[in-house]
Design a protein around this motif. Structure first.
Motif, short mmCIF file in Angstrom:
data_model
loop_
_atom_site.label_atom_id
_atom_site.label_comp_id
_atom_site.label_asym_id
_atom_site.label_seq_id
_atom_site.Cartn_x
_atom_site.Cartn_y
_atom_site.Cartn_z
N UNK A 47 -5.54 13.24 -3.11
CA UNK A 47 -4.59 12.21 -2.69
C UNK A 47 -5.31 10.87 -2.72
N UNK A 48 -4.55 9.80 -2.97
CA UNK A 48 -5.16 8.47 -3.06
C UNK A 48 -4.31 7.44 -2.34
N UNK A 49 -4.97 6.35 -1.94
CA UNK A 49 -4.28 5.18 -1.40
C UNK A 49 -4.28 4.13 -2.50
N UNK A 50 -3.08 3.73 -2.93
CA UNK A 50 -2.95 2.80 -4.05
C UNK A 50 -2.42 1.46 -3.57
N UNK A 51 -2.80 0.42 -4.29
CA UNK A 51 -2.15 -0.88 -4.16
C UNK A 51 -1.08 -0.90 -5.24
N UNK A 74 -1.82 -1.31 -9.02
CA UNK A 74 -1.96 0.05 -9.54
C UNK A 74 -3.36 0.61 -9.35
N UNK A 75 -4.19 -0.09 -8.58
CA UNK A 75 -5.57 0.35 -8.36
C UNK A 75 -5.70 1.13 -7.06
N UNK A 110 0.82 -1.21 0.00
CA UNK A 110 0.00 0.00 0.00
C UNK A 110 0.86 1.26 0.00
N UNK A 111 0.46 2.22 -0.82
CA UNK A 111 1.20 3.48 -0.94
C UNK A 111 0.23 4.64 -1.05
N UNK A 112 0.60 5.75 -0.40
CA UNK A 112 -0.14 7.00 -0.58
C UNK A 112 0.47 7.76 -1.75
N UNK A 113 -0.37 8.46 -2.51
CA UNK A 113 0.13 9.24 -3.64
C UNK A 113 -0.61 10.57 -3.73
N UNK A 114 0.12 11.63 -4.13
CA UNK A 114 -0.52 12.88 -4.52
C UNK A 114 -0.94 12.71 -5.97
#
Length: 164
Positions: A42-46, A50-51, A14-18
């Motif tokens: 901002x989103x939380x990605x797998x 990539x979702x 899991x990764x946070x992204x702007x």
């Protein structure tokens, strides 16, 4: 050798992204916003699929917004540790107001969040790299024991509003 990624309960990475690019340059006292005055998402990605992670307890966590050194992670290596991230957080200069004021937390809903009002109170000329980044990390008390990699923006300059 790179340390093995710490995986979530279902093997997720899991990764946070702007999601947004900031509108630059930024000035002290001016609002932090996206290009053309848009909101900053901002989103939380797998990272594996990539979702965006839209369900489960991680999709509705609270995040802290922090200021990072502009030279944090210049290598563009996406695999930093929580300790590395924390060691690059910038605090205000002694005797000054907090460096970043406004809504310093954002709550995810179905894995997506929007930054509220944020304002820098000081320019970035006094730190070594002369640039800041914004960073996002999971607020304490959420997702204990799961490593969710923090997010960072591109490095940017904050100028004094006097038009120096």
């Amino acid at each position: 050798p790179t340390p093995k990624q710490i995986e979530g309960p279902s093997g997720q990475n899991l990764q946070l992204h702007f999601r947004s690019t900031l509108s630059l340059p930024l000035f002290t006292g001016g609002k932090v916003e996206g290009e053309q005055g848009s909101a900053v998402h901002v989103v939380l990605m797998d990272a594996v699929t990539g979702q965006v992670v839209t369900s489960g307890p991680e999709s509705s966590i609270k995040l802290d917004i922090v200021v990072l050194e502009g030279d944090f992670n210049n290598e563009n290596d996406d695999d930093w540790t929580e300790e590395e991230f924390e060691s690059h957080v910038v605090k205000e200069r002694e005797g000054k107001r907090p460096l970043l004021t406004g809504d310093l937390q954002v709550t995810l809903k179905e894995g997506v969040g929007t930054l509220g009002e944020l304002t820098f109170t000081d320019n970035s000329s006094w730190i070594r790299s002369r640039k800041f980044r914004l960073g996002l990390k999971v607020a304490s008390g959420y997702c204990e024991g799961i490593r969710i990699r923090e997010a960072k923006t591109e490095a940017f300059t904050v100028k004094d509003h006097r038009g120096e």
